[in-house]
Enzyme design. Structure first.
Site, PDB file in Angstrom:
ATOM      1  N   ASN A 157      18.028 -11.360 -17.581  1.00  0.00           N
ATOM      2  CA  ASN A 157      17.190 -11.625 -18.680  1.00  0.00           C
ATOM      3  C   ASN A 157      16.116 -10.422 -18.926  1.00  0.00           C
ATOM      4  O   ASN A 157      16.184  -9.424 -18.236  1.00  0.00           O
ATOM      5  CB  ASN A 157      16.423 -12.794 -18.145  1.00  0.00           C
ATOM      6  N   CYS A 158      15.393 -10.449 -19.854  1.00  0.00           N
ATOM      7  CA  CYS A 158      14.622  -9.622 -20.529  1.00  0.00           C
ATOM      8  C   CYS A 158      13.012 -10.225 -20.660  1.00  0.00           C
ATOM      9  O   CYS A 158      12.349 -10.008 -21.898  1.00  0.00           O
ATOM     10  CB  CYS A 158      14.938  -8.889 -21.798  1.00  0.00           C
ATOM     11  N   VAL A 159      12.748 -10.710 -19.860  1.00  0.00           N
ATOM     12  CA  VAL A 159      11.323 -11.376 -19.821  1.00  0.00           C
ATOM     13  C   VAL A 159      10.504  -9.957 -19.738  1.00  0.00           C
ATOM     14  O   VAL A 159      10.871  -8.912 -19.200  1.00  0.00           O
ATOM     15  CB  VAL A 159      10.983 -12.789 -18.909  1.00  0.00           C
TER      16      VAL A 159
ATOM     17  N   LEU B  62      18.345 -14.338 -24.134  1.00  0.00           N
ATOM     18  CA  LEU B  62      18.007 -13.166 -23.388  1.00  0.00           C
ATOM     19  C   LEU B  62      16.962 -13.739 -22.220  1.00  0.00           C
ATOM     20  O   LEU B  62      16.137 -12.624 -21.608  1.00  0.00           O
ATOM     21  CB  LEU B  62      17.143 -12.026 -24.333  1.00  0.00           C
TER      22      LEU B  62
ATOM     23  N   GLN C 143      11.419  -6.364 -24.255  1.00  0.00           N
ATOM     24  CA  GLN C 143      11.013  -6.742 -22.766  1.00  0.00           C
ATOM     25  C   GLN C 143      11.678  -5.695 -21.813  1.00  0.00           C
ATOM     26  O   GLN C 143      11.686  -6.253 -20.671  1.00  0.00           O
ATOM     27  CB  GLN C 143      11.113  -8.014 -22.430  1.00  0.00           C
TER      28      GLN C 143
END
Lengths: 428, 348
Positions: A241-243, A209, A112
């Site tokens: 985060n890796c949204v 994450l 992401q």
């Protein structure tokens, strides 16, 4: 709390031996930053490249973007509880290096991380094409656990932004702005005839994450609480985060939260902006119920007449958004929600994973599923081999001629749910 | 005098005056100029446009020969070199609605010109074709013709002149949503909206909330030991290497994978394609998302009758509700055909 924010306009960044800000030129010493980053032995390598607005440059996979800032004449530092002592921030004086950002780039952690183009149609969708980006190209040690790598990359960006930001401590800012919110009862007393407005700030915290940190505390373990709006300007909240790239709030977004700044613009005129309620977006139903109950309870306790609720991410957090909205409206407090949409590539599907008729005032950052073709650019900072796999990419996204066909979901900040951009979506 | 816009009108056998149900198998034909309700459109459209031809087709013929009829009708329309096509209106006539919707959609997709039709809100052609065609809301019978014609004509004229149209102002059903650049950033729009809402003034939401579809749980199985169970997941578990290239977000497909000889899922043989969560733990042990290991135990212990020899998987992340519905109904049909009694459906 009263915070004086001094803005130093940066119009050029040069790699140099000496580190200083002269006029509107930022001089940084590449090796000093590399040494700082590689002090973390989880990282094997680091290089620095500068990308300017208008360059024929594509940067990917982008993890986080951080604005260099520093506290002035203070015991405290920015990003408290993470890289500086966990002192309360949000008051005193802060200097900001406007017009540049530290961007962490490197081998993908999850799926992401995003794309930032400095030129062309992709550049129009991301606010980061308008900044001079100081790109940290990071390489983890072989075999490093992905969670360790994510943390190391996150800290590398924050430390570098803190280090660069300190170059502005003694510099006379180009512009000075003051923000002040008084303790609740005094603030209410100051504008007794204006509606009392709060901001419900939802933080991505699904874990694995998908985390945000508040003074270093993992947001998924918080119960909702109140904050002064100025605390965010000193890095009290950071992204971990890796949204999906399009609607994750980078640390840059947290530092420059547009809801906070636009509420301040009407503060004392149309509204009385009394404070912020932070809450999380969790994965268990019990936690969702508790958090949304607490948000509604705090809104009532603060005597609010209206709130803006912003979201981060999509799908599962749509349920948090709707629960917050519904419960606050049930208290007789008026809400406006800020979200984005996944209406399908044709725009014909239902946009959110949850809905309620009480959410009758919504602002949208656009449909993240819309497809865009990005032209080939001359230079790549990072690597392109993950483009088919990142969220928003699909089989064949990266085409032989160097163009990329992706959903705008893959573009960092494109459909931001703090309302950072002008994009919206409408029925046609 | 400037050149007039050229329009073609599509109607069925009834409005062409040929006959009702008994004549519904009439093959498509074209006739120059206006026929039937075309006269009303001609009057409403005014002087700068002209209906140069009318294409007629029987409703039964069109619907029973969908692909070929569509092609024939389109070819006839094309020969007039039109700038816009009007179809119907179909009111609540189902098969006429399907034909008008199909014609309008194909005209827009293949001739790259706008097409306007009209239907009653319950016409099945509406749901099928609304996302592209301009479908004006009409009454449920031909009594509504007098009101529908001026609205459709006005919309047609706006489209011909390249003017901006909207479902609200021009009375057509929402086609789809499209991104655009607003004057102010989202946060400022939110503050403006809140101020209006607090003052009790009118405001317009940017996303009207849809009515939500809730599914009642099915009744419990009476005897699990005789039931055939299937595994279905939106958690993205696929054979290693993701052979069908299911996307990490906004999946455009689902996969079906044979597990008749598989006892348990391992790190070497399976993985997740899902981009909405940290893949580390699912990749380490894919049974965490698709619980094959425990269902095999239950099978060995005789707790369930049997396990279906295929599992179905897609990625729920960022996948539109419309696509999710489509995959679910296809999967459900296949499971039913294979005699599956119950499904363990895992999400993430």
């Amino acid at each position: 709390m009263k915070l004086v924010v001094g803005k130093i306009n940066i119009k050029a960044v040069v790699l140099d031996d000496e580190e200083k800000i002269e006029g509107s030129t930022l001089h940084i010493n590449k090796q000093n930053i590399i040494d700082l980053v590689l002090a973390d032995d989880r990282l094997a390598d680091c290089d620095i490249e500068i990308a300017k607005p208008g360059d024929s440059t594509r940067i990917t996979p982008v993890k986080d973007v951080i604005e260099p800032r520093c506290k002035v004449d203070s015991e405290s530092g920015i990003f408290p509880g993470v890289i500086n002592k966990v002192n309360l921030v949000g008051s005193g004086r802060t200097h900001v290096l406007k017009g540049c950002g530290v961007m962490t780039v490197g081998k993908i952690v999850g799926f992401q991380e995003g794309i930032v183009d400095m030129q062309g149609p992709g550049a129009e969708l991301t606010p980061f094409s308008k900044l001079i980006e100081i790109c940290l190209k990071l390489k983890p040690k072989d075999g490093l656990d992905p969670h360790q790598y994510e943390e190391a990359a996150r800290l590398a960006g924050l430390k570098s932004a803190d280090y660069i930001g300190k170059l502005g401590e003694k510099v006379e800012p180009d512009e000075v702005e003051t923000f002040e919110t008084l303790p609740l009862l005094e603030q209410i007393g100051k504008y007794p005839h204006l509606p009392k407005v709060g901001y419900v700030y939802m933080l991505q915290s699904q874990g694995l994450l998908h985390d945000s940190y508040v003074y270093g505390a993992d947001a998924k373990h918080l119960v909702p609480t109140t904050m002064y709006p100025t605390e965010m300007m000193d890095g009290a909240i950071i992204s971990g985060n890796c949204v999906s790239a399009c609607d994750k709030n980078t640390t840059y977004h947290h530092l420059n939260n547009p809801v906070i700044s636009d509420l301040y613009k009407q503060h004392g005129k149309e509204i009385n902006f009394v404070g912020v309620i932070i809450t999380n977006e969790t994965v268990y139903l019990q936690d969702k119920v508790r958090s949304s109950d607490f948000v509604a309870k705090l809104a009532e306790y603060m005597g609010l007449d209206g709130v803006i609720i912003s979201q981060e991410g999509f799908g599962n957090p749509d349920t948090d958004l709707i629960m917050n909205c519904k419960k606050i409206e049930e208290k007789g407090i008026k809400t406006v929600v800020v979200t984005d949409e996944y209406a399908g590539r044709d725009g014909a599907s239902q946009s959110l994973a949850d809905a309620d008729k009480r959410a009758d005032a919504a602002v949208t950052g656009g449909n993240a599923n819309e497809v865009i073709t990005l032209p080939k650019l001359d230079k790549v900072i990072g690597q392109l081999d993950y483009v088919d796999d990142i969220a928003g990419g699909f089989d064949g996204s990266l085409r032989e001629d160097g163009t990329i066909k992706v959903e705008i979901q893959a573009i960092t900040g494109a459909t931001n749910e703090l309302g950072f951009n002008k994009m919206s979506a409408q029925e046609v | 005098m400037t050149k007039k816009f050229r329009l073609v009108h599509y109607i069925n056998q009834f409005y062409a005056g040929i006959g009702g149900e008994d004549k519904a198998d009439v093959k498509p034909f074209a006739k120059d100029g206006v026929v039937g309700p075309g006269m009303a459109f001609k009057n409403a459209l005014g002087d700068d446009s002209e209906i140069v031809g009318t294409v007629v087709c029987g409703d039964t013929y069109f619907n029973e020969n969908l692909e070929s009829a569509q092609k024939e009708v389109l070819a006839m329309i094309k020969q007039y070199e039109p700038d816009l096509v009007i179809a119907g209106p179909a009111f609540n006539a189902g098969r006429y609605g399907m034909a008008c919707g199909a014609v309008a959609t194909e005209v827009m997709a293949q001739l790259h010109i706008p097409a306007v039709t009209g239907m009653y809100e319950e016409n099945p052609g509406l749901d099928m074709y609304r996302k592209d065609a301009y479908i004006v809301a009409t009454r449920n019978s031909a009594i509504g013709m007098r009101k529908a014609v001026p609205v459709m004509a006005k919309l047609a004229l706006k489209l011909l002149h390249g003017e901006e149209v909207s479902p609200d102002a021009d009375h057509y059903f929402v086609r789809h949503r499209k991104n655009f650049t607003a004057e102010k950033r989202g946060s400022a729009r939110a503050v403006d909206m809140l101020v209006k809402k607090l003052k009790g003034e009118d405001f317009k939401t940017e996303y009207p909330m849809p009515a939500f579809d809730n599914v009642e749980p099915a009744p419990a199985l009476k005897d699990l030991s005789k039931a055939k169970i299937a595994l279905v997941t939106s958690g993205g578990i696929v054979p290693k290497g993701n052979p069908d290239h299911i996307e990490s977000s906004s999946a455009s497909k689902y996969g079906s994978y044979d597990i008749s000889d598989v006892k348990t899922l391992t790190e070497e043989t399976y993985e997740t394609a899902h981009g909405g969560y940290d893949p580390a733990y699912a990749n380490e042990n894919p049974n965490r998302v698709l619980p094959l290991d425990v269902i095999r135990d239950a099978q060995a212990a005789g707790e369930i009758g049997s396990l279906h020899d295929h599992f179905y998987a897609t990625v729920g992340n960022g996948t539109s509700v419309a696509n999710a519905k489509k995959y679910a109904s296809e999967i459900a049909e296949k499971l039913r055909a294979d005699g599956v009694d119950a499904v363990i459906l895992t999400s993430t």
